[in-house]
Enzyme design. Sequence first.
Site, PDB file in Angstrom:
ATOM      1  N   ARG A  45      13.532 -68.339  -3.789  1.00 15.29           N
ATOM      2  CA  ARG A  45      14.134 -67.314  -4.650  1.00 15.29           C
ATOM      3  C   ARG A  45      14.031 -67.813  -6.090  1.00 15.29           C
ATOM      4  NH1 ARG A  45      17.911 -63.731  -2.350  1.00 15.29           N
ATOM      5  NH2 ARG A  45      17.644 -62.565  -4.278  1.00 15.29           N
TER       6      ARG A  45
ATOM      7  N   ARG B 207      22.540 -65.579   0.928  1.00 15.96           N
ATOM      8  CA  ARG B 207      22.245 -65.084  -0.420  1.00 15.96           C
ATOM      9  C   ARG B 207      23.467 -65.332  -1.278  1.00 15.96           C
ATOM     10  NH1 ARG B 207      26.391 -62.680  -0.382  1.00 15.96           N
ATOM     11  NH2 ARG B 207      25.830 -61.721  -2.334  1.00 15.96           N
TER      12      ARG B 207
ATOM     13  N   ASP C 208      23.978 -64.972 -11.125  1.00 15.63           N
ATOM     14  CA  ASP C 208      22.935 -65.818 -10.554  1.00 15.63           C
ATOM     15  C   ASP C 208      22.357 -66.776 -11.585  1.00 15.63           C
ATOM     16  OD1 ASP C 208      21.898 -64.822  -7.611  1.00 15.63           O
ATOM     17  OD2 ASP C 208      22.947 -63.271  -8.725  1.00 15.63           O
TER      18      ASP C 208
ATOM     19  N   LYS D 150      23.240 -59.224 -10.098  1.00 18.03           N
ATOM     20  CA  LYS D 150      22.688 -58.157  -9.269  1.00 18.03           C
ATOM     21  C   LYS D 150      22.443 -56.891 -10.085  1.00 18.03           C
ATOM     22  CE  LYS D 150      21.875 -58.312  -5.727  1.00 18.03           C
ATOM     23  NZ  LYS D 150      20.558 -58.625  -5.118  1.00 18.03           N
TER      24      LYS D 150
END
Length: 359
Positions: free
Chosen positions: A103, A60, A248, A259
């Site tokens: 994802r 991740r 991200d 996050k």
Amino acid sequence: METPLGETPQALVGHPDNAIVWHDDRLFLLDQRALPAEIRFLACHTAADTAHAIKAMVVRGAPAIGVAAAYGVALSAREHFQRTPADWRAGVEQDLDRLAAARPTAINLFWALARMRRLLAALDQLDPVPALLTEAERIHRDDIAANRAIGDLGAALIGARTDVITHCNAGALATGGYGTALGVVRSAHAAGKIGRVYADETRPWMQGARLTAWELQQSGIPVTLQADNVAASLMARGGIGWVIVGSDRIAANGDVCNKIGTYMLAVLARHHGVRFMVAAPTSTIDVSVASGAEIPIEERAADEVLSCGGTRLGPKGVEAHNPVFDVTPAALVDVIVTERGAIEQPTTEKIAALMEKEP
């Protein structure tokens, strides 16, 4: 897919900088779900294995997902070329779609796949694996080099020695190596600029507790773990100079998707006069989305919030809201640090000028 440690390169076991390893014609991923209690690697033999590892959180962090996916394309080409040498492209195309769906928020995934697609389009009908593997390895090396540049540029912005807060895990485990936010921390600590790092535990997957605290400990950097809701009182007490996080996806206007809980930290930092730094490679910047409002936010299973460590905490019949990310408006970001340079008070114009710079 799980592989005993005896079959992995022993020199790499337990090193955060080597969470993604190509060895013996296989992709080895350090299983981040098991850390820090257990160090185990999973071997990916196919693109399907790689997509599953990405979706299941074995690997991740946006840059790490992109690197792993690039290797997944090489695995796909090997599988389909061996099976049908004259017609391998159709199977690879299906695997590209499979990897892309693993994802939806991490833009580095799509960036890496687009880079592999461009190479695929230029290949002839001979064995595609050597060229694709070389490109995946180049993506991996480029990410490490970018992170080291980010670390040095970010560290240069930190003045007097201070303590910092970080959220989730934007370290070596989340990248090809060295880390983004934790790359800045590593470089700044080496320069004597950071006294202690306060790592948010980061519910519900506890990446701060399990991964960031472990990484910093491995690097010999003083770290204190705290519940996510401690940050406000810690800032009010004084001594915190920076919040340093990764990302991200960054929109064209400088809005930052990271996050869940990052937005909250940015609001708290602005109120308390603490500077807020986002460390990310330019592959995380998505100029195709004008603002953070256009970024798809992944929603994961409610059970991740209703349970902890396999034990259900929430009453039966209660619903849970479990977005994985939130968006921090550019107005709350003091600086975005990339391998091409740093942007103070990011705007659409500043982002565009950065992306025009030569890599």
